[in-house]
Design an enzyme around this catalytic site. Structure first.
Site, mmCIF file in Angstrom:
data_model
loop_
_atom_site.group_PDB
_atom_site.id
_atom_site.type_symbol
_atom_site.label_atom_id
_atom_site.label_comp_id
_atom_site.label_asym_id
_atom_site.label_seq_id
_atom_site.Cartn_x
_atom_site.Cartn_y
_atom_site.Cartn_z
ATOM 1 N N GLU A 110 -4.479 -16.687 -12.785
ATOM 2 C CA GLU A 110 -3.467 -16.785 -11.742
ATOM 3 C C GLU A 110 -4.181 -16.965 -10.407
ATOM 4 O O GLU A 110 -5.038 -16.167 -10.035
ATOM 5 C CB GLU A 110 -2.615 -15.516 -11.722
ATOM 6 N N LYS A 125 6.948 3.653 -3.344
ATOM 7 C CA LYS A 125 5.680 3.412 -2.658
ATOM 8 C C LYS A 125 5.530 1.912 -2.406
ATOM 9 O O LYS A 125 5.101 1.163 -3.287
ATOM 10 C CB LYS A 125 4.490 3.917 -3.473
ATOM 11 N N GLU A 160 6.382 -5.443 -14.297
ATOM 12 C CA GLU A 160 6.597 -6.869 -14.015
ATOM 13 C C GLU A 160 5.340 -7.341 -13.315
ATOM 14 O O GLU A 160 5.094 -6.992 -12.163
ATOM 15 C CB GLU A 160 7.856 -7.054 -13.155
#
Length: 490
Positions: free
Chosen positions: A385, A182, A257
């Protein structure tokens, strides 16, 4: 070798479709793919929903056993052929990466080059030793072998759509799994169609690779489908937590990840010019939309001003605009929402005392290279982040303080240390709680031969690439063999 070089990605084949056993319509309809630089509609692709994922997973499971039984050398041949096709058509395919993900040409070509390397590395796994003999307690023969999981679900992001898709897809295929992939619905061509086309032309048997672009509902369906044994996810920490929760609830293996708040530590004996160059590359490459981007630039106060001045000068000379012009260093941010998120982090830092030395205000989707100094704990720029081209400068007085600042993060993906003294840099690096450590380099590094991943909010300790691929995409099976069956006392 008869390889098309000009119409390889011909939209007439796949427009409005997804890749099942072949190109077909999806039940969830279609979605338009747009260029983030100018809003131009590039193409229409099939949009997958839960029913489409169920179809893909069922077809993949039905096809997987025959693929696993195929000689490893034949699987390797198909993979290497796919890498040949990617390289041969790279000039054409790079244009799609540029248009769809806002990449400059050099970054798009890095995806082509690294994508082919990941596939070729995966091909070596197909013929790698896969077992060992075990000691026993009687006269039976015992051995352990690595066997494929079955069907692996892959979910990939928009930022490096080709590489971050194919690194898991190729490794999973090489060791005998089927794959349902996907890609991010914003980059379904770079992250999906290109991959489907190279494997289609390479002779991959029908059904082994299913590529269905979709949103969160498709992702949840993939994580819960009973025909899928493993999920390989690359994306945000928030998305990874959701994937891990659903996959865990359904007892699937999961490889995560995720993001990073990566520190580049510049020690006091570093060359300021070289240090600034590393900081600029790590913070600004692909508009900072990289999980390994340099999120914190930690500089020894003895050289902080010298490095900062050089970094500000570099930021001021990096042109921003439409990558198709081939005249810019930074392209567009992927979405308006992401621009808003970046701006909120910059504004928070300034409001709390940081100094804005370059950039700091967008022009639509285009956000210039930005430098903030005086960043401290408690500011969003220190804690979160950014996923934008923002260099956040933090000063320190000692190596111990630098280590403590770097290790404050909940993330643990990558770190770099720059110093004229390698021993000193190594001593600092050994104290950093990260999955990837780079001595005398910035934080953006990757390749097919190294185990890539992080810890904490950067992942669940799993890795993809290099020696980790066999560990992740296969599992142990113990086999014991008696020459004849023996009776038991019951």
């Amino acid at each position: 070798m008869n390889i098309q070089t000009h119409t390889f990605i011909d939209a007439g084949r796949w427009s409005g479709r997804a890749f099942f056993g072949g190109w077909d319509r999806t039940e969830a309809g279609t979605i338009n793919v747009t260029d983030p630089a100018n809003g131009t509609v590039l193409a229409s692709v099939g949009l997958g929903g839960p029913a489409d994922i169920a179809r893909a997973a069922g077809e993949a499971r039905a096809a997987q056993k025959a693929w696993a039984k195929m000689l490893g050398a034949e699987r390797a041949r198909i993979l290497n052929r796919a890498a040949d096709l990617l390289e041969a058509n790279g000039a054409e395919l790079a244009l799609w990466i540029m248009k769809e993900s806002g990449s400059i040409h050099q970054k798009a070509m890095i995806e082509i080059e690294h994508g082919a390397l990941f596939i070729r590395h995966a091909a070596t796994l197909a013929t790698a030793p896969s077992g060992m003999f075990l000691p026993g307690m009687d006269d039976r023969e015992n051995y352990a072998r690595r066997v494929p999981h079955g069907v692996v679900g892959v979910i990939s992001p928009f930022n490096f759509p080709l590489v971050l898709s194919v690194r898991s897809i190729a490794a999973a295929l090489a060791v005998g799994n089927a794959v349902v992939h996907k890609p991010d619905p914003r980059t379904p061509i770079s992250g999906g169609i290109i991959i489907a086309r190279i494997f289609e032309e390479a002779g991959l048997p029908a059904g082994i690779l299913q590529i269905v672009p979709g949103g969160a509902d498709a992702g949840e369906a993939l994580c819960s489908d009973p025909n899928v044994a493993m999920i390989s996810f690359t994306g945000s920490a928030r998305g990874g937590a959701k994937v891990g929760e659903i996959a865990g609830r359904n007892l699937k293996r999961v490889q995560l990840e995720l993001g990073g708040k990566n520190a580049l530590i510049i020690l006091g004996d570093a060359d300021p010019d070289v240090a600034a160059s590393n900081a600029a590359w790590g913070a600004f490459l692909h508009q900072g939309q990289i999980c390994m981007a340099t999120g914190l630039v930690l500089i020894d106060e003895k050289i902080e001003q010298a490095v900062t001045d050089r970094l500000v000068a570099k930021a001021a000379h990096l042109p921003v605009g439409d990558p198709s012009s081939n005249q810019v260093a930074l392209g567009p941010i992927i979405s308006d929402a992401q621009v808003t998120a970046i701006q909120a982090i910059v504004d928070d830092a300034v409001a709390k005392g940081a100094r804005l030395l370059a950039g700091g205000r967008s022009d639509g989707r285009f956000y210039p290279a930005t430098v903030l100094s005086g960043v401290k704990p408690g500011m969003l720029a220190f804690e979160e982040e950014v996923f934008g081209p923002v260099a956040c400068i933090v000063s320190f007085r000692s190596d111990e303080e630098a280590i403590a600042l770097a290790n404050r993060s909940d993330y643990g993906l990558a770190a770099g240390v720059i110093s004229a003294d390698i021993g000193r840099a190594m001593a600092v690096g050994e104290e950093l709680e990260v999955g990837q450590l780079h001595i005398n380099d910035q934080t953006v590094n990757g390749g097919p031969y190294a185990p890539f991943g992080g810890r904490g909010k950067s992942g669940n300790g799993t890795r993809v690439g290099g020696p980790a691929d066999i560990e992740e995409f296969t599992q142990w099976q113990w086999v014991s063999v008696k020459k004849t069956a023996t009776p038991y006392p019951f």
